[in-house]
Design an enzyme around this catalytic site. Structure first.
Site, PDB file in Angstrom:
ATOM      1  N   LYS A   8       0.731  -1.086  -0.096  1.00  0.00           N
ATOM      2  CA  LYS A   8       0.055   0.145   0.086  1.00  0.00           C
ATOM      3  C   LYS A   8       1.016   1.344   0.056  1.00  0.00           C
ATOM      4  O   LYS A   8       2.077   1.220   0.302  1.00  0.00           O
ATOM      5  CB  LYS A   8      -0.886  -0.227   1.131  1.00  0.00           C
ATOM      6  CG  LYS A   8      -0.028   0.060   2.719  1.00  0.00           C
ATOM      7  CD  LYS A   8       0.285   1.036   3.083  1.00  0.00           C
ATOM      8  CE  LYS A   8       1.072   1.129   4.420  1.00  0.00           C
ATOM      9  NZ  LYS A   8       1.670   2.208   4.872  1.00  0.00           N
ATOM     10  N   ASP A 135      -1.340  -1.508  10.875  1.00  0.00           N
ATOM     11  CA  ASP A 135      -2.145  -1.407   9.488  1.00  0.00           C
ATOM     12  C   ASP A 135      -2.370  -2.780   9.021  1.00  0.00           C
ATOM     13  O   ASP A 135      -2.820  -2.785   7.744  1.00  0.00           O
ATOM     14  CB  ASP A 135      -1.235  -0.364   8.570  1.00  0.00           C
ATOM     15  CG  ASP A 135       0.318  -1.192   8.440  1.00  0.00           C
ATOM     16  OD1 ASP A 135       0.833  -2.114   9.118  1.00  0.00           O
ATOM     17  OD2 ASP A 135       1.161  -0.687   7.556  1.00  0.00           O
TER      18      ASP A 135
END
Length: 272
Positions: A8, A135
């Site tokens: 990401k 995350d």
């Protein structure tokens, strides 16, 4: 079972406040990078527990501390599991702010759920993932999301980035996450990040910032130079991802990799 765990980028990253548990409240948009992936093979082993192997980029932790192993153990605490062999082929650079290790852990959770027909909901998998890393939960649904709290509170967002070109650059630098947080001063933003991202991509340069950049660039000037080069070759928006050390540029056309990036990791793809 063969899975490809992507990574990401962070589009905007605000450090809002320090929490009583020692973490920080943040506000960021996490966006999947589909073309840059690790490969995970998960196979039943016939033995109890988990066996872990790796190839590709060197993994800088012993097997028992690898996030893939931690993911197996987290699932095994709530669901009965058979033994498995996990082979991780590492391609996403580590220490980059791209969440590669977190993605591997989340995909192991997803893979175990499918392999053993556990029937866990997305929310249940996200709660398990959040216990592994801030995350990690993002990669369970693996879709663009506004992340708040310490990064585990997720709300889907839509950004008009399809068709743009992405270039990720990782110099030979390491930025410690704890070091990065220790040098940033939390502050309450004057308006929500999603409001700034609603404007055209070409305006993000003035509107959307990563709060880690000033202090990190001061100690790692090569990262600042990479960002400047991305803008010089035509990026509409450029930023550091997470606390570094990867940076990325978003372009509206194909661009050649400049000579300045010759000794750095570079990945390019068209955003889908």
């Amino acid at each position: 079972m063969l899975l490809f765990s992507d990574c990401k980028i962070n589009i905007g990253l605000r450090i809002v406040s320090r929490r009583e548990d020692g973490y920080h409240n943040i506000e960021t948009v996490m966006y999947p990078v589909r073309g840059l992936c690790d490969a995970l093979e998960i196979l039943p082993s016939g033995r109890p527990g988990v066996e872990f192997f790796s190839s590709g980029l060197p993994v800088d932790s012993p097997a028992e501390k690898n996030l893939c192993v931690r993911a197996y153990r987290a699932v095994s605490e709530v669901c009965p599991l058979g033994g498995v062999r996990i082979h991780l082929h590492k391609a996403v650079p580590m220490g980059a702010g791209l969440g590669g290790g977190s993605a591997d852990a989340a995909f192991v959770i997803r893979g175990l759920c499918e392999l053993f027909s556990l029937g866990l909901s997305v929310g249940e998998m996200e709660r398990l993932a959040a216990g592994i890393g801030s995350d990690t939960a993002f990669f369970v649904a693996d879709r663009p999301a506004l992340a708040t709290g310490r990064g585990e509170v997720l709300s889907p967002v839509s950004l008009p980035l399809a068709g743009y070109r992405l270039m990720i650059v990782k110099p030979q630098e390491f930025v410690g996450t704890a070091e990065a947080y220790s040098r940033v001063v939390p502050r309450m933003p004057d308006r929500p990040l999603v409001d700034a991202l609603a404007a055209p991509v070409g305006t993000w340069r003035e509107r959307v910032a990563n709060d880690f950049e000033p202090s990190v660039f001061l100690r790692h000037p090569v990262l600042a130079s990479v960002k400047e080069t991305l803008y010089r070759i035509g990026a509409l928006y450029a930023s550091m991802s997470g606390s570094g050390a990867a940076l990325y540029g978003i372009f509206d056309r194909e661009v050649a990799v400049p000579d300045e990036f010759a000794d750095m990791f570079v990945h390019q793809e068209v955003i889908g």
